[in-house]
Design an enzyme around this catalytic site. Structure first.
Site, PDB file in Angstrom:
ATOM      1  N   ARG A  86      11.431  -5.862   4.568  1.00 54.12           N
ATOM      2  CA  ARG A  86      11.191  -4.404   4.488  1.00 54.12           C
ATOM      3  C   ARG A  86      12.222  -3.640   5.325  1.00 54.12           C
ATOM      4  NH1 ARG A  86       5.267  -2.240   5.276  1.00 54.12           N
ATOM      5  NH2 ARG A  86       5.346  -3.467   7.210  1.00 54.12           N
ATOM      6  N   ARG A 111      -0.075  -9.194  13.750  1.00 52.22           N
ATOM      7  CA  ARG A 111      -0.667  -8.207  12.845  1.00 52.22           C
ATOM      8  C   ARG A 111      -1.512  -8.885  11.767  1.00 52.22           C
ATOM      9  NH1 ARG A 111       4.377  -5.264  10.936  1.00 52.22           N
ATOM     10  NH2 ARG A 111       2.999  -3.983   9.675  1.00 52.22           N
ATOM     11  N   LYS A 162       0.831  -1.218   0.000  1.00 49.30           N
ATOM     12  CA  LYS A 162       0.000   0.000   0.000  1.00 49.30           C
ATOM     13  C   LYS A 162       0.861   1.261   0.000  1.00 49.30           C
ATOM     14  CE  LYS A 162      -2.099  -1.104   3.849  1.00 49.30           C
ATOM     15  NZ  LYS A 162      -1.369  -2.356   4.128  1.00 49.30           N
ATOM     16  N   ARG A 199      11.588  -1.960  10.969  1.00 46.84           N
ATOM     17  CA  ARG A 199      10.591  -1.501  11.938  1.00 46.84           C
ATOM     18  C   ARG A 199      10.475  -2.518  13.065  1.00 46.84           C
ATOM     19  NH1 ARG A 199       5.344   0.015   8.319  1.00 46.84           N
ATOM     20  NH2 ARG A 199       4.308  -0.982  10.085  1.00 46.84           N
ATOM     21  N   ARG A 214      -9.360   0.643   9.212  1.00 46.44           N
ATOM     22  CA  ARG A 214      -8.791  -0.667   9.506  1.00 46.44           C
ATOM     23  C   ARG A 214      -9.759  -1.570  10.263  1.00 46.44           C
ATOM     24  NH1 ARG A 214      -2.966   0.316   8.958  1.00 46.44           N
ATOM     25  NH2 ARG A 214      -1.759  -1.542   9.377  1.00 46.44           N
TER      26      ARG A 214
HETATM   27  P1  ADP Z   1       2.205  -1.876   3.202  1.00 46.86           P
HETATM   28  O1  ADP Z   1       2.231  -0.364   3.190  1.00 46.86           O
HETATM   29  O2  ADP Z   1       0.983  -2.441   2.546  1.00 46.86           O
HETATM   30  O3  ADP Z   1       2.426  -2.459   4.573  1.00 46.86           O
HETATM   31  P2  ADP Z   1       4.778  -1.661   1.794  1.00 46.86           P
HETATM   32  O4  ADP Z   1       4.465  -0.716   0.686  1.00 46.86           O
HETATM   33  O5  ADP Z   1       5.552  -1.125   2.950  1.00 46.86           O
HETATM   34  O6  ADP Z   1       3.410  -2.401   2.310  1.00 46.86           O
HETATM   35  O7  ADP Z   1       5.523  -2.917   1.155  1.00 46.86           O
HETATM   36  C1  ADP Z   1       5.993  -4.008   1.964  1.00 46.86           C
HETATM   37  C2  ADP Z   1       7.362  -4.460   1.462  1.00 46.86           C
HETATM   38  O8  ADP Z   1       7.215  -5.103   0.194  1.00 46.86           O
HETATM   39  C3  ADP Z   1       8.350  -3.318   1.232  1.00 46.86           C
HETATM   40  O9  ADP Z   1       9.636  -3.770   1.605  1.00 46.86           O
HETATM   41  C4  ADP Z   1       8.257  -3.040  -0.275  1.00 46.86           C
HETATM   42  O10 ADP Z   1       9.495  -2.555  -0.806  1.00 46.86           O
HETATM   43  C5  ADP Z   1       7.929  -4.418  -0.834  1.00 46.86           C
HETATM   44  N1  ADP Z   1       6.994  -4.378  -1.977  1.00 46.86           N
HETATM   45  C6  ADP Z   1       5.936  -3.538  -2.142  1.00 46.86           C
HETATM   46  N2  ADP Z   1       5.270  -3.825  -3.290  1.00 46.86           N
HETATM   47  C7  ADP Z   1       5.925  -4.887  -3.841  1.00 46.86           C
HETATM   48  C8  ADP Z   1       5.727  -5.653  -5.048  1.00 46.86           C
HETATM   49  N3  ADP Z   1       4.687  -5.418  -5.885  1.00 46.86           N
HETATM   50  N4  ADP Z   1       6.589  -6.656  -5.297  1.00 46.86           N
HETATM   51  C9  ADP Z   1       7.614  -6.922  -4.468  1.00 46.86           C
HETATM   52  N5  ADP Z   1       7.860  -6.245  -3.319  1.00 46.86           N
HETATM   53  C10 ADP Z   1       7.020  -5.246  -3.008  1.00 46.86           C
HETATM   54  P1  AMP Z   2       1.122   0.578   9.002  1.00 47.71           P
HETATM   55  O1  AMP Z   2       2.159   1.647   8.905  1.00 47.71           O
HETATM   56  O2  AMP Z   2      -0.087   0.856   8.154  1.00 47.71           O
HETATM   57  O3  AMP Z   2       1.685  -0.804   8.795  1.00 47.71           O
HETATM   58  O4  AMP Z   2       0.582   0.637  10.504  1.00 47.71           O
HETATM   59  C1  AMP Z   2       1.437   0.324  11.594  1.00 47.71           C
HETATM   60  C2  AMP Z   2       0.609   0.165  12.861  1.00 47.71           C
HETATM   61  O5  AMP Z   2      -0.034   1.424  13.184  1.00 47.71           O
HETATM   62  C3  AMP Z   2      -0.521  -0.843  12.809  1.00 47.71           C
HETATM   63  O6  AMP Z   2      -0.086  -2.175  13.054  1.00 47.71           O
HETATM   64  C4  AMP Z   2      -1.443  -0.322  13.925  1.00 47.71           C
HETATM   65  O7  AMP Z   2      -0.936  -0.648  15.207  1.00 47.71           O
HETATM   66  C5  AMP Z   2      -1.306   1.187  13.764  1.00 47.71           C
HETATM   67  N1  AMP Z   2      -2.336   1.728  12.843  1.00 47.71           N
HETATM   68  C6  AMP Z   2      -2.144   2.254  11.598  1.00 47.71           C
HETATM   69  N2  AMP Z   2      -3.312   2.625  11.049  1.00 47.71           N
HETATM   70  C7  AMP Z   2      -4.278   2.326  11.957  1.00 47.71           C
HETATM   71  C8  AMP Z   2      -5.700   2.437  11.974  1.00 47.71           C
HETATM   72  N3  AMP Z   2      -6.392   2.939  10.936  1.00 47.71           N
HETATM   73  N4  AMP Z   2      -6.351   2.019  13.096  1.00 47.71           N
HETATM   74  C9  AMP Z   2      -5.701   1.510  14.146  1.00 47.71           C
HETATM   75  N5  AMP Z   2      -4.372   1.359  14.189  1.00 47.71           N
HETATM   76  C10 AMP Z   2      -3.662   1.744  13.106  1.00 47.71           C
END
Ligand code: ADP
Ligand code: AMP
Ligand code: ZN
Length: 216
Positions: free
Chosen positions: A127, A171, A13, A160, A88
């Protein structure tokens, strides 16, 4: 344009949001990024949020919804927004619907990026994020030019705390129990687009832009 990006943790995302907001010139609103920034700034809300984040749980709705309300009051949100990581759970989605009514705003698209669990685990465990600007990398899928260093600002790349294996399982459980029903919530309202998130970063971007282009 007002867009919601749904999908499990690690679906891509944040990565796709960065590409989309550059193209559509709208703000990227990630509640996770806002919580991390509030913690970095030593705020009380940030400290409360971090306790939930580190346990892999959702931050309580009253805190999260107020953060969204405040963020949408900023002038840049008049142009639209792209939500990443919000809503969420179904209660957040219903609360947000009320806010949209108050503001007399309509959503243009709800997009769900779907990816199987084994791929999510590989993406989350690889990541790496920039300590200073939050830019997102992956040890094999999206490498920086210099290992361990952010391309944007030279910041150090770190893992992270909530991307450690034990928290990731929690999660994914929280996602299945609380966030996945949000897909059904929007399906019942009649508008949600499904995108195969196992494709490359570029292919997912193209697929989303194609759908958005057809809608507008
Ligand atoms: P989210 O925001 O949904 O938690 P991220 O955008 O942080 O996900 O992506 C999770 C991990 O996967 C990151 O390390 C990113 O670089 C990698 N990633 C994202 N999209 C892809 C893809 N289409 N193919 C391979 N790796 C990806
Ligand atoms: P993310 O960066 O989207 O992976 O979010 C990291 C963490 O932030 C999640 O695991 C939750 O603990 C918290 N968080 C992010 N967005 C929300 C939301 N809309 N509602 C509740 N907790 C959230
Ligand atoms: Zn950086």
């Amino acid at each position: 344009m007002r867009i919601i990006l749904l999908g499990p943790p690690g679906a891509g995302k944040g990565t796709e949001a960065e590409l989309l907001v550059k193209h559509y010139h709208i703000p990227h609103i990630s509640t996770g990024n806002i919580f991390r920034a509030l913690y970095k700034d030593n705020t009380t809300v940030g400290k409360i949020a971090k306790e939930y984040i580190d346990r892999g749980q959702l931050v309580p709705d009253d805190i999260t919804n107020e953060i969204v309300r405040n963020r949408l009051n900023h002038a840049d949100a008049k142009k639209g927004f792209l939500f990443d990581g919000y809503p969420r759970n179904v209660d957040q989605a219903a609360w947000f619907d009320e806010l949209l009514i108050q503001k007399e705003w309509k959503l243009d698209a709800v997009i769900n990026i779907y990816v199987p669990d084994e791929v999510l685990i590989e993406r989350i465990s690889g990541r790496r994020v920039c300590e200073s600007c939050g830019a997102v990398y992956h040890v094999t899928n999206k490498k920086p030019n210099v290992e361990g260093i952010c391309d944007v600002d030279g910041g150090k790349l770190i893992q992270r705390a909530d991307d450690m294996e034990e928290t990731v399982q929690r999660r994914l459980r929280v996602y299945n129990e609380q966030t996945e029903p949000v897909i059904g919530y929007y399906q019942n309202k009649g508008a949600i687009v499904m995108i195969d998130g196992t494709q490359s970063i570029k292919e997912v971007d193209t697929a989303i832009k194609k759908v958005l282009g057809e809608m507008n």
